[in-house]
Design an enzyme around this catalytic site. Structure first.
Site, short mmCIF file in Angstrom:
data_model
loop_
_atom_site.label_atom_id
_atom_site.label_comp_id
_atom_site.label_asym_id
_atom_site.label_seq_id
_atom_site.Cartn_x
_atom_site.Cartn_y
_atom_site.Cartn_z
N GLU A 126 32.60 80.16 -17.79
CA GLU A 126 31.85 78.91 -17.64
C GLU A 126 31.19 78.54 -18.96
O GLU A 126 30.78 79.41 -19.73
CB GLU A 126 30.78 79.11 -16.55
CG GLU A 126 30.13 77.84 -16.06
CD GLU A 126 29.31 78.09 -14.80
OE1 GLU A 126 28.16 77.60 -14.75
OE2 GLU A 126 29.80 78.77 -13.88
N GLU A 174 22.87 71.95 -18.81
CA GLU A 174 22.02 71.71 -17.65
C GLU A 174 20.75 71.01 -18.11
O GLU A 174 20.09 71.46 -19.05
CB GLU A 174 21.69 73.02 -16.92
CG GLU A 174 22.92 73.63 -16.26
CD GLU A 174 22.60 74.89 -15.48
OE1 GLU A 174 23.05 75.00 -14.32
OE2 GLU A 174 21.92 75.77 -16.04
#
Length: 704
Positions: free
Chosen positions: A582, A586
Site C-alpha cells: 500500500e 490520508e
C-alpha cells in the site's frame, strides 16, 4: 470456517490449568466404543508430523476414557499423518480437491446480507494452501476408513478436548442415532463437534439428544463416519472449497446427524497457522472487524546470512529470505567494496545480504565468524574466493530442485519455519525491491537533526529496526513530474468510467461504504459520510471508489477537498492484498493542515497470503494550508526505486528503498474513500452532530 474470538492470555492460562487437573480424573467408560457391528470400533487422529506435542495432548485426553470392554480408548486409536500445507507438492493440483469455490457456497452455509451486497454469488474464491491441506487430510482418512475393517470410526483433528460429561452424552447420542437410523443401516455421519454458523443453522430436531442438520455447521474437529458414509463422500469428490463448507452440501446424501450439544471442543491453547480464504471478503463486507494485529513471522536469530545468486533476471532467493522474516539487502555488484569494519553496522540493520561485494579482508572476517551462514545458488568458481567458505556453514541450492525442496533444505539450514507459500520467483532485478538506496550516513544524520516523527512504525522485518531511528531523507526543492500518457481519468458522467463505487468496508473502519455514498456532481465526485442504518453492522455509512484495473507503477493524481471534522479521514491510495502492499495519502479532518503519508510492504509473489502490519510506516507532512477549505492537487508518483508525494506540483516527501521499507513491487489498484477510523489516536473522536460531512474529488487521473 468459523471465526472465533481469540481468548486472552489469562483465559488460556486458566484453560491449561483446568485441563491439567482434569487429566488426573478418569473419564469413565464410553459404551459406544468397542467391539461389535453397532459400536465405534476405531479412532483416527489427523496430526502433522511437525506437531508431536499436539499428538501427545490428544493421547492424554483419550487416555482418560475406556471402551465398553474396559480397554483404553488409546488401544483403538491410530494416528494419520496430516497433509502439510508447507509441502508444495502435497497441495499441488489434485483430482481430490477443486480449489475454486463461490461466494454463494459460503452464503449457503452462513447467510449474510452484507456479504451478498458486496459480492455476487458467482464471485470465485481461491482456497488457501492450508485449506487444501486440511481437505486432503480428511480425504485420506476417508480412504483409510473405506479400506479398513471397522464399520464406524471417530475422526479427530489434533486440537480437541472432551467436555465434562462427554461419556454420557456420547452414549446417549449414539443410542439415539442408531434408533433413528435403524440398527441395520446405521448412521453414516454424525457430528460430535461443530459450531453453529452464527446462529443461522437450519435443523430438524429428532429428540432432545440429536438433530438432523440441513445446513449451517462449521468445523470437522470430531465426527463419526461409517464405511458407507466414507464411500459416499469419495464418490462425491472433488471436495469444492474448504472441507467443512463442502460437507454442508453432503448432508442429505449422508443422512447426517449431530448431537444437540457438541461434546468435543477445540482447545484454546492450540496455536494455528491456518489461513482462511474467505476472510478478506468478510472483512470487506464488514462481517468481521479489526482484531489483534497480525504478527510478523516469529524467528529466533539465524545469525548473519550471506547469499550469492546465479544472477538471474528475478530475485527469488532474496524474496524467499524476506518471506522467512529476515531484513534483506541486495547488491548489484557496482557498489564500493564492503570492508571488514563495515560488517558490524551492516548486520546491525540487516539480517541477510545478497550478492555483497566483499573486500578480501571482509570475506576473511566473516568466514571466521562461526555464527555466519552462507547460501549459494550455484557452486562457486574457484577464482571467486568463495571456495574458502566453511562447509559446515554453507548450503548450495540447486536451481533445478522443486520449490518444496528448496524451502525444506534452506529452512532446515537456517533453523526457520518453512512458509506455506510456494518458493517465490521473486521481483525483477530492475525493480530494485531490496536495495538500500538511502543517502549516506552524514545526510541521514542531518535529517535526524531537524525532522521528528510523531507516529510509531510497525515492528516488522520489512521495516528498519527501531534502533535505526528512521527519519525521512531530506530533499531539495523539486517540482513534481508532469506529462506522460493518461491511462485513466474520472469525469462527472457515469458512462464507462475506469473507476467504480465500492460496496464494502475493511477492519478498523466504523463506516460501511455504500453506492449512495458516492454522488456524481458538477463539482466532482462527492463522498458523504453520515449516520448508518440499524443492522448495517457499522455506525456510519460513507462512500469509496477504486480503479477497475491494477497498475504497475505510474503517477496518480487527484484534486481533493478533504472532509472536515475529527474522526474522519479522506484517503487517496494504492492498495493490493496477497501480499498486502500500500502507498497512502490520508487527510485528517481533525488535523486539516497536515497530510499523512504511509507505505506498507509485505514480500512474496502475486497471491502470497502475506498481510502483516497494522500501522505501516506513517509520517506527517505539514501542508501550510487547511485541506478542508478548498481543492488542492495531490500526487503519488510510484516508480521502480522511489516514491514521491506532491502537493500542488511540489514534491513534499520522497522515499527510496529501505527508507524505511522496501518499496511495493506488484500491481495495485487506485482507491479513494472517506472513512471513520476506530482508532481515536489516529483521527480523533467523530462528532455525530457534525454529520453529514463530505469530501470532493474533482478529478482523479492515472499517468504512465
Amino acid at each position: 470456517m468459523n471465526i472465533r474470538d481469540v481468548s486472552g492470555a489469562f483465559s488460556r492460562l486458566i484453560f491449561i490449568l483446568s485441563r491439567t487437573l482434569v487429566r488426573l480424573l478418569p473419564g469413565g467408560r464410553i459404551l459406544a466404543f468397542g467391539m461389535g457391528e453397532t459400536r465405534i470400533g476405531a479412532i483416527m487422529v489427523i496430526n502433522l508430523d511437525r506437531q508431536p506435542r499436539r499428538w501427545r495432548r490428544v493421547r492424554r485426553e483419550l487416555a482418560r476414557f475406556r471402551t465398553v470392554d474396559g480397554a483404553p480408548l488409546l488401544s483403538i486409536t491410530r494416528r494419520l499423518a496430516a497433509v502439510d500445507a508447507r509441502d508444495g507438492r502435497a497441495v499441488a493440483a489434485t483430482a481430490d480437491v477443486d480449489t475454486i469455490y463461490r461466494i454463494g457456497d459460503q452464503l449457503h452455509v452462513q447467510p449474510d446480507p452484507r456479504l451478498l451486497a458486496c459480492f455476487g454469488v458467482d464471485e470465485p474464491v481461491g482456497m488457501t494452501r492450508q485449506e487444501v491441506a486440511v481437505a486432503r487430510s480428511h480425504v485420506e482418512v476417508w480412504k483409510a476408513i473405506v479400506a479398513g475393517a471397522d464399520e464406524y470410526v471417530l475422526v479427530l483433528e489434533d486440537d480437541i478436548w472432551f467436555r465434562r460429561g462427554a461419556a454420557t452424552m456420547i452414549d446417549r447420542g449414539w443410542s439415539a442415532a442408531l434408533r433413528h437410523c435403524g440398527a441395520i443401516e446405521g448412521p453414516k455421519f454424525i457430528y460430535f463437534s461443530y459450531a453453529d454458523a452464527d446462529g443461522t443453522a437450519e435443523r430438524i430436531n429428532l429428540d432432545d439428544v440429536v438433530f438432523r442438520p440441513l445446513r449451517g455447521l462449521w468445523f470437522l474437529s470430531g465426527y463419526v463416519l461409517s464405511r458407507e458414509g466414507a464411500a459416499t463422500l469419495l464418490r462425491a469428490m472433488p471436495v469444492v472449497g474448504p472441507v467443512d463448507l463442502w460437507m454442508n452440501f453432503r448432508f442429505e446424501a449422508l443422512g447426517a446427524l449431530a448431537l444437540c450439544s457438541p461434546v468435543i471442543l477445540q482447545r484454546q491453547d492450540a496455536g494455528s497457522d491456518n489461513a482462511y480464504s474467505i476472510l478478506p471478503y468478510l472483512a470487506r463486507a464488514g462481517t468481521i472487524d479489526a482484531g489483534p494485529a497480525l504478527a510478523s513471522p516469529h524467528r529466533e536469530s539465524s545469525g548473519s546470512v550471506l547469499a550469492w545468486t546465479a544472477g538471474g533476471s528475478h530475485e527469488g532467493l532474496a524474496m524467499a529470505l524476506s518471506m522467512l522474516g529476515l531484513r534483506v539487502r541486495v547488491y548489484d555488484g557496482d557498489e564500493e567494496e564492503i570492508q571488514a569494519n563495515d560488517l558490524p553496522v551492516l548486520f546491525g540493520t540487516f539480517d541477510a545480504i545478497v550478492d555483497p561485494p566483499l573486500a578480501p579482508g571482509a570475506l576473511s572476517s566473516i568466514i571466521a565468524n562461526t555464527e555466519a551462514k552462507f547460501l549459494l545458488e550455484l557452486a562457486p568458481p574457484l577464482a571467486s574466493g568463495l571456495g574458502r567458505l566453511p562447509h559446515a556453514q554453507t548450503l548450495i541450492l540447486s536451481q533445478h530442485r522443486p520449490s518444496g525442496d528448496r524451502w525444506l533444505c534452506m529452512c532446515a539450514f537456517l533453523g526457520l519455519d518453512r512458509p506455506a507459500e510456494a518458493f517465490p520467483v521473486g521481483a525483477a532485478r530492475g525493480l530494485r525491491v531490496f536495495r538500500d538506496d538511502r543517502p549516506d550516513a552524514a545526510r541521514r544524520a542531518l535529517a535526524v537533526s531537524f525532522r521528528r516523527n510523531a507516529y510509531r512504525l510497525d515492528p516488522s522485518p520489512w521495516v528498519l529496526p527501531p534502533r535505526s531511528n528512521w527519519r525521512p531523507s531530506p530533499h531539495g526543492a523539486e517540482m513534481a513530474a508532469t506529462g506522460g500518457q493518461c491511462l485513466a481519468d474520472t469525469t462527472t458522467a457515469r458512462g464507462s468510467s475506469p473507476f467504480r463505487a465500492l460496496v464494502e468496508t475493511f477492519p478498523g473502519n466504523r463506516a460501511s461504504f455504500e453506492m449512495e455514498g458516492v454522488v456524481h456532481e458538477e463539482e466532482g465526485l462527492r463522498l458523504t459520510v453520515s449516520k448508518g442504518n440499524a443492522g448495517s453492522g457499522r455506525p456510519y455509512r460513507s462512500g469509496a471508489f477504486a480503479s477497475v484495473e491494477a497498475f504497475e507503477h505510474g503517477r496518480f493524481e487527484a484534486e481533493i477537498k478533504a472532509a472536515s471534522g475529527p474522526g474522519l479521514v479522506t484517503g487517496f491510495f494504492m492498495h493490493r492484498s496477497q501480499p498486502r502492499q500500500e502507498i497512502d495519502i490520508e487527510l485528517m479532518g481533525g488535523d486539516p493542515t497536515g497530510m499523512l503519508v504511509n507505505v506498507y510492504f509485505n514480500p512474496g509473489d502475486d497471491g502470497a497470503t502475506m498481510a502483516f502490519g497494522y500501522r505501516g510506516t506513517p509520517y506527517r507532512i505539514e501542508l501550510g494550508f487547511d485541506a478542508t477549505l478548498e481543492v488542492h492537487r495531490y500526487t503519488i508518483d510510484w516508480r521502480p526505486g522511489y516514491i514521491a508525494w506532491s502537493v500542488d506540483g511540489n514534491v513534499v516527501h520522497k522515499r527510496v528503498g529501505w527508507d524505511p521499507t522496501p518499496l511495493p513491487h506488484l500491481p495495485m489498484r487506485l482507491h479513494a474513500n472517506l472513512w471513520a477510523p476506530r482508532s481515536e489516536e489516529l483521527a480523533g473522536t467523530i462528532d455525530d452532530n457534525a454529520l453529514p460531512a463530505a469530501a470532493i474529488f474533482r478529478r482523479v487521473s492515472v499517468w504512465a
